[in-house]
Design a protein around this motif. Structure first.
Motif, mmCIF file in Angstrom:
data_model
loop_
_atom_site.group_PDB
_atom_site.id
_atom_site.type_symbol
_atom_site.label_atom_id
_atom_site.label_comp_id
_atom_site.label_asym_id
_atom_site.label_seq_id
_atom_site.Cartn_x
_atom_site.Cartn_y
_atom_site.Cartn_z
ATOM 1 N N ALA A 60 -3.562 1.437 7.381
ATOM 2 C CA ALA A 60 -2.735 1.384 6.172
ATOM 3 C C ALA A 60 -1.891 2.650 6.148
ATOM 4 C CB ALA A 60 -3.600 1.270 4.930
ATOM 5 N N GLY B 60 -3.817 0.043 -4.402
ATOM 6 C CA GLY B 60 -3.637 0.615 -3.071
ATOM 7 C C GLY B 60 -4.968 0.889 -2.388
ATOM 8 N N TYR C 181 0.835 -1.203 0.000
ATOM 9 C CA TYR C 181 0.000 0.000 0.000
ATOM 10 C C TYR C 181 0.870 1.253 0.000
ATOM 11 C CZ TYR C 181 -2.835 3.834 1.649
ATOM 12 O OH TYR C 181 -3.443 5.068 1.762
ATOM 13 N N ALA D 297 -6.118 -0.792 1.165
ATOM 14 C CA ALA D 297 -6.530 0.018 2.308
ATOM 15 C C ALA D 297 -7.949 -0.333 2.748
ATOM 16 C CB ALA D 297 -6.433 1.504 1.970
#
Length: 334
Positions: A330, A316, A210, A320
């Motif tokens: 995250a 990403g 992430y 998250a």
């Protein structure tokens, strides 16, 4: 989407139906897809429903309907129709990858949430054992994310191998991962290894992936590359490293496309560990893909770079959102 891609997509739909309990069959090793014959509809067709009907103890039309429901929103598939005794007929999208990336970017961290369990009420007994309490609370969050009315005050229990919740020693994130990453009927993970920043640590890989997605956006902005996936964009171009980008993008797209189904299956089966394992798979795909995203050396930014950056951004976002469902943070930087 190639016929081979479509075959894998249909096979995943079969696996989902089996995981959900909608079909009771052995998952076949492969699914045959061929060009639609004259008189059919769409571009491709499959007889998989007819093949599975007898072992499933259902009619081919029933099986086809079950699979169609799990293929409607599949990346790359525009329409699914049932013809004849139970053939599945497919029309494909011209920009499947773009559709998926745009869907993730539009939904944000709630990508994969839905109303599949709307009208379902689930009430859990109040757990006293620490791990049971954590798993139950996470399952309630998963159920609500799928539209269910979930909470306490009932009799349903999730049976777990007991485990201590130790945020004082491990921190909240590692303490939760230790109890949620293992299936409820398995022993929890050992806590101390989760504090080590190493590739063997699944929690680290997910959070690091992430953070890499966030860093790619920063680096891209510095190079004048912003995430974008217009209909004319592609993961292919004539840049020097494009021969590897499409292959690595494919694994990442598969993971993002499967995310809604994984969240739904985790809710139905009361299994947060499915989400954790799935996030590890997305993280691994993103870490393999990251090196193809931005221009290298004297390369000039192109539509392919913008598309890849949009895909990394979407990955990403999914990481998250998945961590959030598990109650885990995250961080942008590790």
């Amino acid at each position: 989407m190639t016929p081979a891609d479509l075959s894998l997509t249909v096979l995943r739909a079969v696996r989902r139906a089996v995981d959900d309990g909608a079909l009771r069959v052995d998952v076949p090793p492969g699914v045959k897809v061929e060009r639609a014959r004259p008189g059919g509809s769409g571009e491709y067709a499959s007889n998989i429903a007819l093949t599975l009907a007898r072992p499933a103890g259902r009619t081919a039309l029933d099986v086809a309907g079950i699979l169609r429901d799990r293929l409607r929103d599949a990346p790359g598939v525009r329409t699914v129709e049932i013809t004849g005794p139970g053939f599945l007929n497919f029309s494909l999208r011209a920009d499947a990858a773009g559709d998926l990336v745009r869907a993730v970017r539009a939904a944000g961290a709630e990508y994969g949430h839905g109303a599949a369990l709307a009208g379902t009420a689930v009430r859990f007994a109040e757990p006293t054992e620490p791990r049971a309490a954590l798993v139950t609370g996470t399952v309630v969050r998963l159920l609500r994310a799928q539209g269910a009315d979930a909470g306490s005050g009932g009799t349903e229990r999730i049976h777990v191998v007991p485990g201590a919740y130790d945020p004082d020693t491990l921190g909240t994130d590692a303490a939760r991962w230790a109890l949620l990453r293992a299936a409820p009927h398995d022993r929890p993970l050992d806590g101390p290894p989760l504090l080590v920043q190493h590739e063997r640590n699944g929690l680290f890989r997910v959070r690091y992936a992430y953070s890499r997605a966030r860093r790619l956006l920063v680096n891209g902005a510095q190079l004048g590359v912003l995430p974008s996936h217009d209909s004319h964009d592609s993961y292919d171009s004539h840049d020097s490293h494009d021969d590897v980008a499409p292959v690595e993008a494919s694994a990442l797209l598969d993971g993002l496309g499967d995310h809604p189904v994984v969240l739904l299956a985790a809710a139905r089966h009361r299994a947060p560990d499915r989400v954790a394992r799935h996030l590890e798979g997305i993280a691994d795909a993103l870490l393999a893909f990251q090196h193809t995203v931005l221009p290298l050396g004297d390369e000039k930014p192109s539509a392919a770079h913008r598309s890849r950056l949009a895909l990394a951004e979407a990955a990403g976002t999914v990481l998250a959102g998945g961590l959030s469902v598990l109650g885990i943070s995250a961080p942008d930087r590790i």
